[in-house]
Design an enzyme around this catalytic site. Structure first.
Site, PDB file in Angstrom:
ATOM      1  N   TYR A 157       0.721  -1.258   0.061  1.00  0.00           N
ATOM      2  CA  TYR A 157       0.013  -0.047   0.003  1.00  0.00           C
ATOM      3  C   TYR A 157       0.815   1.218   0.073  1.00  0.00           C
ATOM      4  O   TYR A 157       0.698   2.190  -0.953  1.00  0.00           O
ATOM      5  CB  TYR A 157      -0.766  -0.235   1.152  1.00  0.00           C
ATOM      6  CG  TYR A 157      -2.275   1.226   1.219  1.00  0.00           C
ATOM      7  CD1 TYR A 157      -3.168   1.316   0.531  1.00  0.00           C
ATOM      8  CD2 TYR A 157      -1.445   2.094   2.169  1.00  0.00           C
ATOM      9  CE1 TYR A 157      -3.864   2.105   0.468  1.00  0.00           C
ATOM     10  CE2 TYR A 157      -2.485   3.225   2.142  1.00  0.00           C
ATOM     11  CZ  TYR A 157      -3.658   3.105   1.490  1.00  0.00           C
ATOM     12  OH  TYR A 157      -4.652   4.231   1.485  1.00  0.00           O
ATOM     13  N   LYS A 161       0.867   4.147  -2.913  1.00  0.00           N
ATOM     14  CA  LYS A 161       0.857   5.474  -2.738  1.00  0.00           C
ATOM     15  C   LYS A 161       2.016   6.617  -2.829  1.00  0.00           C
ATOM     16  O   LYS A 161       1.907   7.753  -3.088  1.00  0.00           O
ATOM     17  CB  LYS A 161       0.162   5.745  -1.307  1.00  0.00           C
ATOM     18  CG  LYS A 161      -1.132   5.281  -0.973  1.00  0.00           C
ATOM     19  CD  LYS A 161      -2.215   5.607  -2.125  1.00  0.00           C
ATOM     20  CE  LYS A 161      -3.700   5.161  -1.950  1.00  0.00           C
ATOM     21  NZ  LYS A 161      -4.615   5.748  -2.605  1.00  0.00           N
TER      22      LYS A 161
END
Ligand SMILES: NC(=O)c1ccc[n+]([C@@H]2O[C@H](COP(=O)([O-])OP(=O)(O)OC[C@H]3O[C@@H](n4cnc5c(N)ncnc54)[C@H](O)[C@@H]3O)[C@@H](O)[C@H]2O)c1
Length: 250
Positions: A157, A161
């Protein structure tokens, strides 16, 4: 500063991931400031004007942003009078399930990267040139403060990002001379389904890290999107704004 700085009359926006959480709030906020909004999401079953729309200013379409064919078709399926997208908000995203790095599978990695980073590239690619040609555009990419802060068991994740931040900075340099402004919002933890998928222990730990002592709400993030979409945000380019309750400075 007057209210008109935030007025989006005459603008058309596309918000990905607009069916829930932060994206849904951004759809409603932009429409409330007089934009016409096309929202796309995996979960839009009945295509057409969204029932939530009081005036006919919010249009919902199904699209998986990770699928290049669907993204190309999305551009064709947007009603012709709305095809000149002025404001693109790349908000569709999936949370990483907490996985210790040694157990992180390629499937976990690809699932998160495909939506959170490849999806941003695919949708932006579809609508960026039109903004350049018309010499007006705003692209707002939703990253996360975890791009900067990192998080244990969330390498996939956090990488996705952080990729969004790098993508934004690079694209902003090419786009700003054409009056197309590209920026990132990197929120801290916000009360949505994505956050509440984590365990209670994880949530308690997260909350204890926040100086304001609470999670953020979707309207608090949508307000930042409105700033960047409107004339009020006309001097932001390549920036990351992080509504995060005072957690970490970027
Ligand atoms: N909630 C938080 O704490 C938080 C913090 C920082 C960043 N974010 C980011 O904010 C964005 C919105 O997340 P949220 O918290 O509102 O979560 P959410 O789960 O409520 O909303 C995400 C939306 O994206 C849609 N989506 C997922 N995969 C998709 C795909 N392939 N194609 C199209 N739509 C897809 C989902 O159907 C859902 O409607 C995400 O990019 C997320 O990473 C959230």
């Amino acid at each position: 500063m007057t209210g008109s700085l935030f007025d989006l009359s005459g603008r058309t926006a596309l918000v990905t991931g607009g069916a829930s959480g932060i994206g849904r709030e951004i759809v409603q906020t932009l429409a409330a400031h007089n934009a016409t909004v096309v929202s796309c999401d995996l979960t839009v079953l009945d295509e057409g004007w969204l029932p939530a729309a009081r005036s006919h200013s919010i249009w919902g379409l199904h699209c998986d942003v990770a699928d290049p064919d669907q993204v190309t078709r999305l551009a064709d399926r947007i009603p012709s009078q709305l095809r000149n997208i002025d404001i693109l908000v790349n908000c569709a995203g999936v949370g990483g399930n907490n996985v210790p790095f040694g157990k992180l599978s390629l499937a976990d990695w690809d699932r998160v990267m495909n939506v959170n980073l490849r999806g941003v590239f695919l949708v932006t690619r579809e609508f960026h040139q039109g903004m350049i040609d018309r010499r007006w555009g705003r692209i707002i990419n939703i990253s996360s403060q975890l791009a900067y802060k990192g998080g244990p068991e969330l390498a996939h994740y956090c990488a996705s990002k952080a990729g969004v931040v790098g993508f934004t900075r690079a694209l902003s340099l090419e786009s700003a001379p054409h009056n197309v402004l590209v920026n990132t919002i990197a929120p801290g933890p916000v009360e949505t389904d994505l956050l509440f998928n984590h365990s209670q222990d994880w949530l308690d730990r997260k909350k204890s890290e926040l100086p304001v002592g609470r999670f953020g709400t979707a309207p608090e993030i949508a307000a930042t999107a409105l700033l960047l979409a409107s004339d009020a945000g006309s001097f932001y380019s390549g920036q990351t704004l992080s509504p995060n309750g005072g957690d970490i400075p970027l």
